[in-house]
Design a protein around this motif. Structure first.
Motif, short mmCIF file in Angstrom:
data_model
loop_
_atom_site.label_atom_id
_atom_site.label_comp_id
_atom_site.label_asym_id
_atom_site.label_seq_id
_atom_site.Cartn_x
_atom_site.Cartn_y
_atom_site.Cartn_z
N MET A 1 0.85 -1.18 0.00
CA MET A 1 0.00 0.00 0.00
C MET A 1 0.89 1.24 0.00
SD MET A 1 -3.14 0.72 2.63
CE MET A 1 -2.82 -0.87 3.29
N ARG A 2 0.68 2.08 -0.96
CA ARG A 2 1.58 3.22 -1.16
C ARG A 2 1.14 4.48 -0.41
NH1 ARG A 2 -2.39 3.18 -4.17
NH2 ARG A 2 -3.20 4.82 -5.49
N ASP A 3 -0.07 4.56 -0.01
CA ASP A 3 -0.62 5.79 0.54
C ASP A 3 -0.57 5.79 2.07
OD1 ASP A 3 -2.64 7.71 1.46
OD2 ASP A 3 -3.13 7.90 -0.66
N LYS A 4 0.09 6.79 2.65
CA LYS A 4 0.23 6.88 4.11
C LYS A 4 -1.12 7.06 4.79
CE LYS A 4 4.94 8.51 4.26
NZ LYS A 4 5.87 9.53 4.73
N PHE A 5 -2.03 7.79 4.14
CA PHE A 5 -3.36 7.98 4.71
C PHE A 5 -4.06 6.63 4.88
CE2 PHE A 5 -7.93 8.42 4.28
CZ PHE A 5 -8.23 9.41 5.19
N LEU A 6 -4.03 5.81 3.84
CA LEU A 6 -4.69 4.50 3.91
C LEU A 6 -3.98 3.58 4.90
CD1 LEU A 6 -5.61 3.92 0.17
CD2 LEU A 6 -7.13 4.58 2.03
N GLN A 7 -2.67 3.67 4.99
CA GLN A 7 -1.93 2.87 5.98
C GLN A 7 -2.36 3.24 7.39
OE1 GLN A 7 2.14 3.74 4.92
NE2 GLN A 7 2.31 1.90 3.65
N PHE A 8 -2.46 4.53 7.67
CA PHE A 8 -2.86 4.97 9.01
C PHE A 8 -4.33 4.64 9.28
CE2 PHE A 8 -3.77 7.86 12.53
CZ PHE A 8 -2.67 7.60 13.33
N LEU A 9 -5.14 4.60 8.23
CA LEU A 9 -6.53 4.19 8.38
C LEU A 9 -6.59 2.74 8.88
CD1 LEU A 9 -9.43 5.25 7.94
CD2 LEU A 9 -9.32 4.27 5.65
N GLY A 10 -5.71 1.90 8.34
CA GLY A 10 -5.63 0.50 8.80
C GLY A 10 -5.22 0.42 10.27
N LEU A 11 -4.28 1.26 10.68
CA LEU A 11 -3.86 1.30 12.10
C LEU A 11 -5.00 1.78 12.99
CD1 LEU A 11 -0.28 2.83 11.85
CD2 LEU A 11 -0.89 0.50 12.49
N THR A 12 -5.78 2.73 12.49
CA THR A 12 -6.92 3.24 13.24
C THR A 12 -7.93 2.13 13.49
OG1 THR A 12 -6.58 5.41 12.22
CG2 THR A 12 -8.70 5.05 13.29
N LYS A 13 -8.15 1.30 12.48
CA LYS A 13 -9.06 0.15 12.66
C LYS A 13 -8.51 -0.84 13.67
CE LYS A 13 -11.03 -3.87 10.44
NZ LYS A 13 -12.43 -3.86 10.74
N LYS A 14 -7.22 -1.15 13.55
CA LYS A 14 -6.61 -2.12 14.47
C LYS A 14 -6.66 -1.65 15.91
CE LYS A 14 -3.59 -4.29 11.13
NZ LYS A 14 -2.26 -4.41 10.57
N SER A 15 -6.62 -0.34 16.11
CA SER A 15 -6.65 0.20 17.47
C SER A 15 -8.08 0.27 18.03
CB SER A 15 -6.01 1.58 17.51
OG SER A 15 -6.83 2.52 16.83
N GLY A 16 -9.06 -0.04 17.20
CA GLY A 16 -10.45 -0.03 17.66
C GLY A 16 -11.10 1.34 17.64
N ASN A 17 -10.52 2.27 16.90
CA ASN A 17 -11.03 3.64 16.85
C ASN A 17 -11.72 4.00 15.54
OD1 ASN A 17 -10.14 4.71 19.47
ND2 ASN A 17 -8.11 4.22 18.68
N LEU A 18 -12.18 2.99 14.82
CA LEU A 18 -12.83 3.21 13.54
C LEU A 18 -14.20 2.54 13.53
CD1 LEU A 18 -12.11 4.57 10.79
CD2 LEU A 18 -11.52 2.29 9.98
N VAL A 19 -15.20 3.30 13.15
CA VAL A 19 -16.56 2.79 13.03
C VAL A 19 -16.85 2.63 11.54
CG1 VAL A 19 -18.99 3.25 13.53
CG2 VAL A 19 -17.23 4.01 15.12
N GLU A 20 -17.38 1.48 11.16
CA GLU A 20 -17.61 1.20 9.75
C GLU A 20 -19.10 1.07 9.47
OE1 GLU A 20 -15.35 -2.28 8.65
OE2 GLU A 20 -13.86 -1.78 10.15
N GLY A 21 -19.54 1.71 8.39
CA GLY A 21 -20.90 1.54 7.93
C GLY A 21 -21.82 2.71 8.21
N TYR A 22 -22.81 2.83 7.37
CA TYR A 22 -23.78 3.93 7.40
C TYR A 22 -24.49 4.03 8.74
CZ TYR A 22 -27.75 6.69 5.64
OH TYR A 22 -28.68 7.65 5.43
N ASN A 23 -25.15 2.95 9.17
CA ASN A 23 -25.97 3.00 10.38
C ASN A 23 -25.15 3.23 11.64
OD1 ASN A 23 -28.37 2.66 8.96
ND2 ASN A 23 -28.21 0.43 9.05
N LYS A 24 -24.02 2.53 11.77
CA LYS A 24 -23.17 2.70 12.96
C LYS A 24 -22.63 4.12 13.04
CE LYS A 24 -21.64 -2.08 13.36
NZ LYS A 24 -20.50 -2.99 13.22
N CYS A 25 -22.17 4.63 11.91
CA CYS A 25 -21.62 6.00 11.91
C CYS A 25 -22.69 7.02 12.23
CB CYS A 25 -20.99 6.31 10.55
SG CYS A 25 -19.40 5.50 10.29
N GLU A 26 -23.88 6.84 11.67
CA GLU A 26 -24.97 7.77 11.94
C GLU A 26 -25.33 7.78 13.42
OE1 GLU A 26 -29.20 8.95 9.91
OE2 GLU A 26 -28.72 6.82 10.05
#
Length: 100
Positions: A1-26
Motif C-alpha cells: 500500500m503506497r498511501d500513508k493515509f490509507l496505511q494509518f486508516l488501517g492502524l486506526t481500525k486495528k486500534s479499535g477507533n474506527l466505526v464502519e458503515g452507514y448506520n453505525k456511523c450515523e
C-alpha cells in the motif's frame, strides 16, 4: 500500500477507533462521539448529502476522496462507503496526512 493515509486508516481500525458503515456511523455521530467522517467518492448522492449535512451541523470535518474499494483495502473488506473515527488524535493525524 503506497498511501500513508490509507496505511494509518488501517492502524486506526486495528486500534479499535474506527466505526464502519452507514448506520453505525450515523448512530455514533448523533451521540457526538466522532471526530472525523470519511466518505467514499462513489457513495450515493443521498448518503453523501446526509453525512455532509451532519458534519456541518455537528462541526465535524470530513474527507471524501477515495473510492469505496480503496477505503476497503486497509480494512480487509470488499468495499466501504462510510467510516467514522472515534479518537481525536487519530482523526487529527488522518487530516494531517490527507492535507500533505
Amino acid at each position: 500500500m503506497r498511501d500513508k493515509f490509507l496505511q494509518f486508516l488501517g492502524l486506526t481500525k486495528k486500534s479499535g477507533n474506527l466505526v464502519e458503515g452507514y448506520n453505525k456511523c450515523e448512530d455514533i455521530l448523533k451521540r457526538n462521539k466522532l471526530f472525523l467522517i470519511i466518505l467514499s467518492s462513489d457513495c450515493s448522492e443521498n448518503t453523501s448529502d446526509k453525512f455532509i449535512r451532519y458534519c456541518n451541523n455537528y462541526k465535524i470535518p470530513y474527507i471524501q476522496a477515495y473510492t469505496k474499494e480503496d477505503l476497503a483495502i486497509p480494512l480487509g473488506k470488499p468495499e466501504i462507503n462510510v467510516l467514522g473515527v472515534t479518537n481525536e488524535q487519530m482523526s487529527k493525524k488522518l487530516l494531517e496526512l490527507w492535507n500533505q
